[in-house]
Design a protein around this motif. Structure first.
Motif, PDB file in Angstrom:
ATOM      1  N   GLY A  61       0.772  -1.282   0.048  1.00 10.28           N
ATOM      2  CA  GLY A  61       0.096   0.033  -0.004  1.00 10.28           C
ATOM      3  C   GLY A  61       0.717   1.264   0.083  1.00 10.28           C
ATOM      4  N   VAL A  62       1.962   1.138  -0.261  1.00 11.79           N
ATOM      5  CA  VAL A  62       2.858   2.461  -0.087  1.00 11.79           C
ATOM      6  C   VAL A  62       2.751   3.242  -1.587  1.00 11.79           C
ATOM      7  CG1 VAL A  62       5.292   3.224  -0.620  1.00 11.79           C
ATOM      8  CG2 VAL A  62       4.922   1.224   1.018  1.00 11.79           C
ATOM      9  N   ARG A  63       2.566   4.649  -1.105  1.00 13.92           N
ATOM     10  CA  ARG A  63       2.243   5.589  -2.230  1.00 13.92           C
ATOM     11  C   ARG A  63       3.052   6.738  -2.034  1.00 13.92           C
ATOM     12  NH1 ARG A  63      -2.449   4.811   0.992  1.00 13.92           N
ATOM     13  NH2 ARG A  63      -3.496   3.666  -0.837  1.00 13.92           N
ATOM     14  N   ALA A  64       2.996   7.749  -2.993  1.00 16.38           N
ATOM     15  CA  ALA A  64       3.891   8.757  -2.965  1.00 16.38           C
ATOM     16  C   ALA A  64       4.056   9.594  -1.673  1.00 16.38           C
ATOM     17  CB  ALA A  64       3.321   9.843  -4.060  1.00 16.38           C
ATOM     18  N   GLY A  65       4.885  10.093  -1.231  1.00 19.88           N
ATOM     19  CA  GLY A  65       4.966  10.575   0.190  1.00 19.88           C
ATOM     20  C   GLY A  65       5.286   9.723   1.075  1.00 19.88           C
ATOM     21  N   GLY A  66       5.178   8.551   0.959  1.00 22.70           N
ATOM     22  CA  GLY A  66       5.028   7.820   2.231  1.00 22.70           C
ATOM     23  C   GLY A  66       6.688   7.584   2.783  1.00 22.70           C
ATOM     24  N   THR A  67       6.579   6.965   3.966  1.00 20.92           N
ATOM     25  CA  THR A  67       8.072   6.721   4.691  1.00 20.92           C
ATOM     26  C   THR A  67       8.163   5.302   4.830  1.00 20.92           C
ATOM     27  OG1 THR A  67       6.904   7.309   6.933  1.00 20.92           O
ATOM     28  CG2 THR A  67       8.184   9.071   5.710  1.00 20.92           C
ATOM     29  N   VAL A  68       9.083   4.475   4.380  1.00 22.67           N
ATOM     30  CA  VAL A  68       9.207   3.152   4.443  1.00 22.67           C
ATOM     31  C   VAL A  68      10.604   2.756   5.235  1.00 22.67           C
ATOM     32  CG1 VAL A  68       9.426   1.245   3.186  1.00 22.67           C
ATOM     33  CG2 VAL A  68       7.880   2.822   2.515  1.00 22.67           C
ATOM     34  N   LEU A  69      10.626   1.998   6.101  1.00 23.90           N
ATOM     35  CA  LEU A  69      11.976   1.347   6.674  1.00 23.90           C
ATOM     36  C   LEU A  69      11.916  -0.148   6.238  1.00 23.90           C
ATOM     37  CD1 LEU A  69      14.098   1.298   8.751  1.00 23.90           C
ATOM     38  CD2 LEU A  69      12.479   0.628  10.453  1.00 23.90           C
ATOM     39  N   ARG A  84      10.996   4.257  -5.782  1.00 23.55           N
ATOM     40  CA  ARG A  84      10.156   4.659  -6.911  1.00 23.55           C
ATOM     41  C   ARG A  84       8.797   4.987  -6.290  1.00 23.55           C
ATOM     42  NH1 ARG A  84      12.785  -0.159  -9.601  1.00 23.55           N
ATOM     43  NH2 ARG A  84      14.586   0.446 -10.577  1.00 23.55           N
ATOM     44  N   LEU A  85       8.270   4.202  -5.545  1.00 25.16           N
ATOM     45  CA  LEU A  85       6.832   4.383  -5.190  1.00 25.16           C
ATOM     46  C   LEU A  85       6.611   5.643  -4.366  1.00 25.16           C
ATOM     47  CD1 LEU A  85       5.504   0.662  -4.294  1.00 25.16           C
ATOM     48  CD2 LEU A  85       5.217   2.008  -6.155  1.00 25.16           C
ATOM     49  N   VAL A  86       7.717   6.128  -3.336  1.00 22.87           N
ATOM     50  CA  VAL A  86       7.277   7.114  -2.623  1.00 22.87           C
ATOM     51  C   VAL A  86       7.598   8.416  -3.275  1.00 22.87           C
ATOM     52  CG1 VAL A  86       7.624   5.702  -0.422  1.00 22.87           C
ATOM     53  CG2 VAL A  86       9.716   7.102  -1.596  1.00 22.87           C
ATOM     54  N   GLY A  87       8.658   8.501  -4.324  1.00 24.15           N
ATOM     55  CA  GLY A  87       8.738   9.309  -5.230  1.00 24.15           C
ATOM     56  C   GLY A  87       9.603  10.446  -4.210  1.00 24.15           C
ATOM     57  N   ASP A 107      25.971   0.617  -2.489  1.00 30.75           N
ATOM     58  CA  ASP A 107      26.776   0.802  -3.812  1.00 30.75           C
ATOM     59  C   ASP A 107      25.626   0.413  -4.916  1.00 30.75           C
ATOM     60  OD1 ASP A 107      28.836   1.434  -2.499  1.00 30.75           O
ATOM     61  OD2 ASP A 107      29.978  -0.446  -2.516  1.00 30.75           O
ATOM     62  N   ARG A 108      25.026  -0.600  -4.808  1.00 33.41           N
ATOM     63  CA  ARG A 108      23.875  -1.039  -5.849  1.00 33.41           C
ATOM     64  C   ARG A 108      22.843   0.041  -6.227  1.00 33.41           C
ATOM     65  NH1 ARG A 108      19.504  -5.709  -5.299  1.00 33.41           N
ATOM     66  NH2 ARG A 108      19.186  -6.216  -7.422  1.00 33.41           N
ATOM     67  N   LEU A 109      22.570   0.702  -5.072  1.00 30.59           N
ATOM     68  CA  LEU A 109      21.585   1.594  -5.552  1.00 30.59           C
ATOM     69  C   LEU A 109      22.136   2.862  -5.945  1.00 30.59           C
ATOM     70  CD1 LEU A 109      19.618  -0.270  -3.692  1.00 30.59           C
ATOM     71  CD2 LEU A 109      18.722   1.849  -2.678  1.00 30.59           C
ATOM     72  N   TYR A 110      23.339   3.188  -5.532  1.00 36.85           N
ATOM     73  CA  TYR A 110      24.017   4.329  -6.035  1.00 36.85           C
ATOM     74  C   TYR A 110      24.332   4.153  -7.603  1.00 36.85           C
ATOM     75  CZ  TYR A 110      24.887   6.726  -1.563  1.00 36.85           C
ATOM     76  OH  TYR A 110      24.678   7.407  -0.458  1.00 36.85           O
ATOM     77  N   ASP A 111      24.844   2.927  -7.960  1.00 35.72           N
ATOM     78  CA  ASP A 111      25.045   2.604  -9.161  1.00 35.72           C
ATOM     79  C   ASP A 111      23.897   2.867 -10.168  1.00 35.72           C
ATOM     80  OD1 ASP A 111      27.712   2.061  -8.755  1.00 35.72           O
ATOM     81  OD2 ASP A 111      27.391  -0.153  -8.843  1.00 35.72           O
ATOM     82  N   ARG A 112      22.513   2.663  -9.718  1.00 37.91           N
ATOM     83  CA  ARG A 112      21.408   2.798 -10.402  1.00 37.91           C
ATOM     84  C   ARG A 112      20.914   4.467 -10.243  1.00 37.91           C
ATOM     85  NH1 ARG A 112      22.445  -2.227  -9.374  1.00 37.91           N
ATOM     86  NH2 ARG A 112      21.524  -3.943 -10.758  1.00 37.91           N
ATOM     87  N   GLY A 113      21.661   5.424  -9.738  1.00 36.65           N
ATOM     88  CA  GLY A 113      21.062   6.423  -9.538  1.00 36.65           C
ATOM     89  C   GLY A 113      20.090   6.932  -8.528  1.00 36.65           C
ATOM     90  N   ILE A 114      19.788   5.896  -7.619  1.00 39.71           N
ATOM     91  CA  ILE A 114      18.868   6.001  -6.466  1.00 39.71           C
ATOM     92  C   ILE A 114      19.709   6.401  -5.470  1.00 39.71           C
ATOM     93  CG2 ILE A 114      17.187   4.753  -5.169  1.00 39.71           C
ATOM     94  CD1 ILE A 114      16.962   2.649  -7.467  1.00 39.71           C
ATOM     95  N   THR A 115      19.245   7.612  -5.055  1.00 39.55           N
ATOM     96  CA  THR A 115      20.175   8.399  -3.935  1.00 39.55           C
ATOM     97  C   THR A 115      19.224   9.489  -3.194  1.00 39.55           C
ATOM     98  OG1 THR A 115      20.802  10.201  -5.465  1.00 39.55           O
ATOM     99  CG2 THR A 115      22.440   8.176  -5.135  1.00 39.55           C
ATOM    100  N   GLY A 116      18.369  10.326  -3.759  1.00 37.72           N
ATOM    101  CA  GLY A 116      17.809  11.542  -3.249  1.00 37.72           C
ATOM    102  C   GLY A 116      16.816  11.110  -2.176  1.00 37.72           C
ATOM    103  N   ASN A 117      16.058   9.862  -2.176  1.00 36.38           N
ATOM    104  CA  ASN A 117      15.078   9.772  -1.310  1.00 36.38           C
ATOM    105  C   ASN A 117      15.577   8.646  -0.473  1.00 36.38           C
ATOM    106  OD1 ASN A 117      14.495   7.876  -3.068  1.00 36.38           O
ATOM    107  ND2 ASN A 117      12.367   8.399  -3.288  1.00 36.38           N
ATOM    108  N   VAL A 118      16.751   8.046  -0.268  1.00 42.00           N
ATOM    109  CA  VAL A 118      17.013   6.869   0.327  1.00 42.00           C
ATOM    110  C   VAL A 118      18.045   7.145   1.407  1.00 42.00           C
ATOM    111  CG1 VAL A 118      17.946   4.606   0.201  1.00 42.00           C
ATOM    112  CG2 VAL A 118      16.355   5.301  -1.575  1.00 42.00           C
ATOM    113  N   GLU A 119      17.894   6.741   2.718  1.00 40.21           N
ATOM    114  CA  GLU A 119      18.776   6.731   3.555  1.00 40.21           C
ATOM    115  C   GLU A 119      19.434   5.476   4.034  1.00 40.21           C
ATOM    116  OE1 GLU A 119      17.434   8.871   6.948  1.00 40.21           O
ATOM    117  OE2 GLU A 119      17.089  10.480   5.631  1.00 40.21           O
TER     118      GLU A 119
END
Length: 252
Positions: A61-69, A84-87, A107-119
């Protein structure tokens, strides 16, 4: 060593060890297998783990703006999809107790350009370092069986969920088909360690993984543990004949 842990033992696969040793032993397993973890997942499951994870994502049920652990997030399979889902207005935290797995995932996520909304956070599931009522959804995929005190971990997850938030536990479980159980046991204890030796150069770690699955609570026991942790509407869905089960619960 605290008085609580003194002279206490727990399971490490089929072995009995001091509770203070288990965390290090589990860490050693995942330090060993981290570099080949994704390859081994595909080989071990014939790629079916991707279907199990996709079903988990679809039911989150995750949608845009959500917070996920994403606890025990390892190499980032679920985090990647949740990102991608939380945007850009949402946030996903990939947490893992093992720094080798965390580095592979980062490293795997950085290689795919996924950085802005991930900690990325190195954290113990038994004592999560987040404020109360932080996350809309928490997932732990194939990680709970490695936790020493599962009841503490479930209580910690419930604490950091927002009211109405959902906990999702994807884990190997128990089959109720005798023929499937027999085949699964043969595969786990004969084929899997050999595969681990050939691909990752480590048969013992994969022997532990097979044993840890057998020591994990069955479906109904885990459901009861989630209810004891304060979650409601707890239920589970068997996948692949019960080899894997997806448990869900809601924080009231």
């Amino acid at each position: 060593m605290t008085d609580q842990n003194k002279d206490q033992t727990t399971h490490f696969g089929y072995d009995t060890v001091d509770v203070n040793e288990k965390q290090k032993k589990v860490a050693d397993v995942f330090h060993s297998v981290a570099a080949k973890y994704d390859v081994m997942n595909d080989l071990m499951s014939g790629g079916v783990h991707r279907i199990w994870k996709r079903l988990t994502i679809e039911q989150s049920g995750v949608r845009a703006g959500g917070t996920v652990l994403d606890i025990a997030g390892g190499t980032g399979d679920l985090t990647m999809r949740f990102s991608r889902l939380v945007g850009p207005t949402g946030k996903v935290v990939l947490a893992d107790i093992n720094d080798s797995m965390l580095k592979v995932g980062r490293d795997r996520l950085y290689d795919r350009g996924i950085t802005g909304n991930v900690e990325f956070v190195q954290a113990n599931a038994q004592s999560l370092p987040f404020p109360d009522n932080t996350f809309d959804v928490i997932t732990i995929a194939f990680g709970l069986r490695n936790v020493t005190y599962k009841d503490q971990a479930l209580a910690s997850m419930a604490r950091v969920l927002k009211p109405g938030g959902k906990l999702m536990v994807l884990e190997f479980s128990k089959t109720d088909n005798p023929v499937l159980t027999k085949l699964y046991d043969f595969y786990s204890f004969n084929i899997l360690p050999q595969m681990g030796q050939m691909i990752a150069g480590d048969a013992e770690s994969y022997k532990y993984l097979a044993e840890s699955i057998r020591m994990h609570p069955d479906q109904d026991t885990l459901k009861g543990m989630m209810e004891t942790a304060g979650l409601t509407s707890c239920k589970y869905q068997n996948m692949t004949g019960g080899i894997v089960a997806l448990h869900t619960g809601i924080k009231p």
